[in-house]
Design an enzyme around this catalytic site. Structure first.
Site, PDB file in Angstrom:
ATOM      1  N   ARG A  80       0.837  -1.216   0.000  1.00  0.00           N
ATOM      2  CA  ARG A  80       0.000   0.000   0.000  1.00  0.00           C
ATOM      3  C   ARG A  80       0.865   1.256   0.000  1.00  0.00           C
ATOM      4  O   ARG A  80       0.479   2.300  -0.550  1.00  0.00           O
ATOM      5  CB  ARG A  80      -0.972  -0.001   1.198  1.00  0.00           C
TER       6      ARG A  80
ATOM      7  N   TYR B  59     -13.016  17.416 -15.946  1.00  0.00           N
ATOM      8  CA  TYR B  59     -13.678  16.104 -16.009  1.00  0.00           C
ATOM      9  C   TYR B  59     -14.867  16.098 -15.020  1.00  0.00           C
ATOM     10  O   TYR B  59     -14.754  16.630 -13.914  1.00  0.00           O
ATOM     11  CB  TYR B  59     -12.662  15.010 -15.685  1.00  0.00           C
TER      12      TYR B  59
ATOM     13  N   ASP C  10      -4.133  18.918 -14.369  1.00  0.00           N
ATOM     14  CA  ASP C  10      -4.512  17.601 -14.886  1.00  0.00           C
ATOM     15  C   ASP C  10      -4.036  17.540 -16.341  1.00  0.00           C
ATOM     16  O   ASP C  10      -4.564  18.237 -17.207  1.00  0.00           O
ATOM     17  CB  ASP C  10      -6.040  17.431 -14.774  1.00  0.00           C
TER      18      ASP C  10
ATOM     19  N   LYS D 194      -5.902   6.399 -19.365  1.00  0.00           N
ATOM     20  CA  LYS D 194      -6.098   6.894 -20.728  1.00  0.00           C
ATOM     21  C   LYS D 194      -4.847   6.613 -21.572  1.00  0.00           C
ATOM     22  O   LYS D 194      -4.515   5.457 -21.799  1.00  0.00           O
ATOM     23  CB  LYS D 194      -6.469   8.383 -20.662  1.00  0.00           C
TER      24      LYS D 194
HETATM   25  C1  LIG Z   1      -9.145  14.589 -17.614  1.00  0.00           C
HETATM   26  C2  LIG Z   1      -9.491  13.487 -16.658  1.00  0.00           C
HETATM   27  N1  LIG Z   1      -8.994  13.522 -15.414  1.00  0.00           N
HETATM   28  C3  LIG Z   1      -9.280  12.563 -14.503  1.00  0.00           C
HETATM   29  C4  LIG Z   1     -10.117  11.516 -14.821  1.00  0.00           C
HETATM   30  C5  LIG Z   1     -10.413  10.464 -13.792  1.00  0.00           C
HETATM   31  O1  LIG Z   1      -9.630   9.341 -14.047  1.00  0.00           O
HETATM   32  P1  LIG Z   1     -10.033   7.825 -13.656  1.00  0.00           P
HETATM   33  O2  LIG Z   1     -11.216   7.469 -14.497  1.00  0.00           O
HETATM   34  O3  LIG Z   1      -8.795   7.062 -13.971  1.00  0.00           O
HETATM   35  O4  LIG Z   1     -10.357   7.829 -12.211  1.00  0.00           O
HETATM   36  C6  LIG Z   1     -10.649  11.435 -16.096  1.00  0.00           C
HETATM   37  C7  LIG Z   1     -11.539  10.317 -16.462  1.00  0.00           C
HETATM   38  O5  LIG Z   1     -12.135  10.291 -17.522  1.00  0.00           O
HETATM   39  C8  LIG Z   1     -10.334  12.444 -17.046  1.00  0.00           C
HETATM   40  O6  LIG Z   1     -10.838  12.442 -18.291  1.00  0.00           O
END
Ligand SMILES: Cc1ncc(COP(=O)(O)O)c(C=O)c1O
Length: 400
Positions: free
Chosen positions: A65, A118, A190, A215
């Site tokens: 962990r 997101y 992000d 992604k």
């Molecule tokens: C730009 C972005 N940030 C964060 C996330 C969240 O990621 P996760 O689905 O791996 O938790 C996403 C999910 O689609 C995303 O598109």
């Protein structure tokens, strides 16, 4: 590692770093592919060594962990690619996002959130954070005066996502980082859509970079994972507070898949971008399309900022179909190759309707305010043959 290896690493290009990582072959066995240390716990040499590791006086693994050799190899490679000192891996992008927010914001503080983001990040800020006393301030970060005015002595963090999901709005990382530095507030970016191959926010002054590794880092749609890259002290704080105590750790097998994915990140991103640019041009010329947003096109409203801070424009394209929800649904329901699914960054082309899917967490007035209209369709352009993707879109459009 030797001094010669460290010197080589400084000279290496992105692809070499992505393939070799900072560690090279496994030091214990010489294995060239990263071994999967599929273990929850690690034996101590003796009682004194165990106590020494817990006291922070000796290095060593304790429990997966907190850290694990396979996961560490991924973290170190991501840190190398983003130009940071430390990476901390999480079980999802949202685990990484919440880890950063909880490590940096306390009850009574606020977080300045540059919209859109997101849908999961938006609802975390709007629905969860207020319950623990952290107030979100959702703003449009194209207005730099508004960014400055939104920060006060209680601001714990500025959060931006660029290019943003789903509108592909681009905000000026360096300009916002300068405001953040003037106000002594950490700034997180992000970087999921651009990936470290096309954008390095730490070089532009950000404090932390966050990825949904689900992604493009994975690239094959078979892992859910997240990553934070930052400096050593912040990385240690996030590991100890958000990973050790909150606990959303990444498993070793998933880390192995991501290390494998990273080796092809540059060639995949180049091909995703080429395909996306062609699809954006195709859509722009289509009479059934009202507007296309792709940061690489001259007509993107923030193309100049994108060209300054990105070295390529990625695989995401957003377009606004003529008509509304009904026309969009008819188009989507008639596709046969492009897959109607959320997520992005896979080899397969994925297509979705953000207002009713990934961004359905926004209230109706927020959707309008942040430009996520009923006729907006998001495409994650895949690596298939271009003619086949176009033919499929063509037959979708022929149904409306
Ligand atoms: C730009 C972005 N940030 C964060 C996330 C969240 O990621 P996760 O689905 O791996 O938790 C996403 C999910 O689609 C995303 O598109």
């Amino acid at each position: 590692m030797s001094d010669a290896h460290d010197a080589d690493m400084k000279r290496w290009g992105f692809a070499t770093k992505a393939i070799h990582g900072p560690g090279g072959p496994d030091p214990r066995t010489g294995a060239v592919s990263q071994p999967i240390y599929q273990t929850s716990t690690f034996a101590f040499k003796n009682a004194e060594a165990g106590a020494g590791i817990f006291a922070g006086e000796e290095d060593g693994y304790v429990y997966t962990r907190i850290s694990n050799p396979t996961v560490n190899a991924l973290e170190q490679t991501m840190a190398l690619l983003e130009g940071g000192e430390a990476g901390v891996a999480f079980a999802s992008g949202m685990a990484a996002t919440s880890a950063v927010i909880f490590a940096l914001c306390n009850a009574g503080q606020n977080i300045v959130l540059c919209e859109p983001v997101y849908g999961g990040t938006h609802s975390l800020a709007e629905s969860v954070l207020p319950r623990v006393g952290i107030k979100p301030r959702m703003i449009d970060a194209l207005d730099l005066d508004l960014v400055r005015d939104s920060i006060d002595e209680n601001t714990g963090l500025i959060w931006i996502e660029t290019p943003a999901n789903p509108t592909l709005k681009v905000v000026d990382i360096a300009a916002i980082a300068q405001i953040a530095a003037e106000k002594s507030v950490p700034m997180a970016v992000d970087n999921t859509f651009a990936t470290p191959f096309y954008q390095n926010p730490l070089d532009l002054g950000a404090t932390l970079v966050i990825h949904s590794c689900t992604k493009y880092i994975s690239g094959h749609g078979d892992v859910v994972a997240g990553m934070v890259v930052t400096d050593k002290a912040m990385g240690e704080k996030i590991r100890m507070e958000s990973l050790r105590e909150i606990g959303g750790c990444l498993g070793p097998f998933d880390a192995f898949l991501l290390i494998r994915g990273l080796k092809t990140l540059p060639i995949r991103m180049i091909h995703h971008s080429e395909n996306a640019a062609l699809i954006a041009d195709y859509l722009a010329a289509n009479p059934k399309v009202e507007r296309v947003d792709y940061p690489g096109r001259n007509d993107h409203p923030q193309h100049e900022i994108a060209a300054r801070q990105m070295s390529g424009f990625g695989g995401m394209v957003t377009f606004y179909i003529k008509g509304g929800r009904a026309e969009g649904a008819r188009f989507l329901n008639n596709l046969r190759l492009c897959t109607l699914a959320v997520s992005l960054g896979d080899a397969d082309t994925l297509i979705e309707h953000p207002a009713s899917m990934t961004h359905s967490t926004y209230a109706a007035d927020e959707l309008l305010q942040f430009g996520i209209t009923e006729n907006l369709i998001r495409i994650s352009v895949g690596l298939e043959s271009m003619d086949d993707i176009k033919e499929d879109l063509d037959q979708g459009f022929s149904m409306i």
